[in-house]
Structures are given as structure tokens and as C-alpha cells.
Design a protein around this motif. Structure first.
Motif, mmCIF file in Angstrom:
data_model
loop_
_atom_site.group_PDB
_atom_site.id
_atom_site.type_symbol
_atom_site.label_atom_id
_atom_site.label_comp_id
_atom_site.label_asym_id
_atom_site.label_seq_id
_atom_site.Cartn_x
_atom_site.Cartn_y
_atom_site.Cartn_z
ATOM 1 N N PRO A 1 51.850 51.233 40.170
ATOM 2 C CA PRO A 1 50.821 50.909 39.173
ATOM 3 C C PRO A 1 49.625 50.197 39.792
ATOM 4 O O PRO A 1 49.760 49.437 40.761
ATOM 5 C CB PRO A 1 51.559 50.001 38.189
ATOM 6 N N ILE A 2 48.467 50.456 39.223
ATOM 7 C CA ILE A 2 47.241 49.818 39.700
ATOM 8 C C ILE A 2 47.219 48.357 39.271
ATOM 9 O O ILE A 2 47.545 48.027 38.126
ATOM 10 C CB ILE A 2 46.004 50.549 39.160
ATOM 11 N N ILE A 3 46.825 47.499 40.187
ATOM 12 C CA ILE A 3 46.723 46.071 39.874
ATOM 13 C C ILE A 3 45.643 45.868 38.800
ATOM 14 O O ILE A 3 44.555 46.440 38.875
ATOM 15 C CB ILE A 3 46.372 45.260 41.136
ATOM 16 N N GLY A 4 45.967 45.026 37.821
ATOM 17 C CA GLY A 4 45.020 44.730 36.745
ATOM 18 C C GLY A 4 45.141 45.655 35.558
ATOM 19 O O GLY A 4 44.414 45.487 34.574
ATOM 20 N N ASP A 5 46.043 46.629 35.618
ATOM 21 C CA ASP A 5 46.232 47.551 34.500
ATOM 22 C C ASP A 5 47.187 46.914 33.494
ATOM 23 O O ASP A 5 48.402 46.885 33.703
ATOM 24 C CB ASP A 5 46.794 48.887 35.003
ATOM 25 N N ALA A 6 46.632 46.423 32.398
ATOM 26 C CA ALA A 6 47.443 45.712 31.406
ATOM 27 C C ALA A 6 48.399 46.640 30.677
ATOM 28 O O ALA A 6 49.458 46.211 30.212
ATOM 29 C CB ALA A 6 46.528 45.005 30.404
ATOM 30 N N ALA B 1 44.690 37.844 39.648
ATOM 31 C CA ALA B 1 43.674 37.153 38.860
ATOM 32 C C ALA B 1 43.582 35.681 39.245
ATOM 33 O O ALA B 1 42.481 35.142 39.439
ATOM 34 C CB ALA B 1 43.986 37.292 37.374
ATOM 35 N N GLN B 2 44.725 35.024 39.373
ATOM 36 C CA GLN B 2 44.748 33.581 39.581
ATOM 37 C C GLN B 2 44.640 33.172 41.047
ATOM 38 O O GLN B 2 44.039 32.139 41.353
ATOM 39 C CB GLN B 2 46.034 33.002 38.980
#
Length: 255
Positions: free
Chosen positions: A173-178, A190-191
Motif C-alpha cells: 500500500p502507498i504511504i498516506g493512503d487512508a 506524518a509525525q
């Protein structure tokens, strides 16, 4: 004051710009209370009417092309519909992705008008290639270290959320894909790494110019957060640059 959009190419028939992540292309039922749209911003910046011919998801950044008159819009729209436009994306994914693979999972449309079970499964094909990878000495999931990859994706069809859904189904999965990703990895980027967004960018489009017939290749640089991330992870050599060229004029190389 809103910064002007970055113009990648402009002639009397079409214009190509860098769409910022998080900006809707135009008004829709999903827009809700949104007041800012790429179509309106570009129209105001150029001082003339523009015509959309393709789309990018709201969280995706990168190159978009617009026609400057109805005739060009029709020709460009036909090029996209007939799959005569080559598209290139970069994505940061969880795990060590495959070196090279063709994903051909059929996908149901996600337009919200009907239950998914009632939507037909449509052909969807994406070619992917791993450009680089990294292993971080941080426990994000159940393992003591965390692995991530830089993937190049070239969609050969244009289904909604195609790249996101294909990579997720393949297990990367792509990072940041909610919707299609994993929350713990999204929060880590994000953090801890300053990237609170979908790490998917449309970095290239190539097509025959609708008037001259010459092949036009458009390249789009990454935004500041993704550029900083690539530099931090040792992927600076894969950074694209802004530019447009015909076959006999090479694009500049990132340094």
C-alpha cells in the motif's frame, strides 16, 4: 495570498501545470464546503477559459494538462480515452516491492452511485517497477525494522484510484493512503518524516501534440515534502525535474 500555480508548458493550444496535493480539480458532489479548485485558480491565473481533459485524485500531486479551446479539448480527450497518453507516477510504499511486474486485477468503479456489488468489474492494468528501497531501524509494525520502497507506476488504463488499489491488493500500500493503506505507517511518515499526505505523484505525461503532431513529453518535479523525504531516504537520484520537450530536445537532469 495564494501562490501562483507552477506552469510546466504553455502554447496557444494547451497548458500543463503542477497540481498541488490536496487540491480538488473542479467542483463536484464530493466537494462539500470547498472553495478552492484547480480549474478556477488556473483560469484566474491565465485570464482565460480552460478545458479539463483528464483527472487526478485530490490527494495526488503532479502534472495535469488542460486545453485552451474546445477543439483541442476534444482531441486531447480522445487521446486519453484511447490510451494514447503515457503516464508515469512515483509512489512510496510499505515493504520491498517487486523489481518489475504487470498488475492486471480487474476493478469495480468507486463512484458512490451504486453499491460496489452492483458495479461491473472492469479491465485495469498497471506496470510497476521498484526503483529503490530502504530499511529503517524503527519498529512501526510487528517487526523491529521497517522497509519501504520507491515504486514507478505506469497505468495502462484509467480506473478510479487504480494505482492505489492495485498496489494495495498486491501487498504494497502507498504511504498516506487512508482508505487502502495502513494507519500506523501513515502516522509514522506524518509525525516523524514530515509527510502527512498520500505519497503518490504524477511525474510524467507523454502524448502527441493535438495540433502539431509532435510527441510532447512533460515532466513534473515533486513538491517540497516529497523532495525532502527522497533526500532523507537517499533517493535524491530519482528526483524528477520540471520540463517539457519534443524528442530532439532532452529534459534537464536532476543534480
Amino acid at each position: 495570498m495564494t501562490e501562483p500555480l507552477s506552469i510546466l508548458h504553455r502554447d496557444e493550444h494547451l497548458v500543463a501545470v503542477h497540481k498541488p496535493a490536496g487540491l480538488l480539480v473542479h467542483r463536484s458532489k464530493l466537494a462539500g464546503g470547498e472553495r478552492e479548485f484547480l480549474l478556477q485558480r488556473l483560469r484566474d491565473q491565465l485570464g482565460q477559459r480552460i478545458y479539463p481533459v483528464h483527472r487526478l485524485d485530490r490527494p495526488t500531486s503532479g502534472v495535469m494538462v488542460f486545453a485552451l479551446n474546445p477543439a483541442t479539448a476534444t482531441r486531447l480527450g480522445d487521446s486519453f480515452a484511447e490510451r494514447r497518453v503515457a503516464k508515469r507516477y512515483l509512489a512510496v510504499v510499505r515493504g520491498t516491492g517487486p523489481e518489475c511486474e504487470r498488475l492486471d486485477y480487474a476493478l469495480r468503479e468507486e463512484d458512490g452511485s451504486r453499491p460496489k456489488s452492483e458495479m461491473p468489474a472492469l479491465e485495469a492494468v498497471t506496470e510497476i517497477r521498484r526503483l529503490d528501497s530502504v530499511e529503517l531501524p524503527v519498529q512501526v509494525d510487528r517487526y523491529p525494522t521497517s522497509r519501504y520502497s520507491l515504486m514507478e507506476a505506469r497505468p495502462l488504463t484509467g480506473r478510479r484510484h487504480q494505482i492505489r488499489r492495485h498496489l494495495s491488493r498486491r501487498g504494497y500500500p502507498i504511504i498516506g493512503d487512508a482508505k487502502h493503506g495502513k494507519g500506523n505507517h501513515n502516522r509514522f511518515f506524518a509525525q516523524r518524516l514530515g509527510c502527512p499526505r498520500l505519497l503518490l505523484a504524477a511525474v510524467g505525461l507523454s502524448f502527441d501534440h493535438p495540433v502539431s503532431g509532435h510527441r510532447l513529453a512533460l515532466s513534473c518535479a515533486l513538491d517540497a515534502p516529497m523532495t525532502a523525504l527522497f533526500q532523507r531516504l537517499g533517493w535524491a537520484g530519482h528526483l524528477p525535474v520540471d520540463g517539457a520537450r519534443c524528442p530532439d530536445v532532452p529534459l534537464p537532469v536532476a543534480t
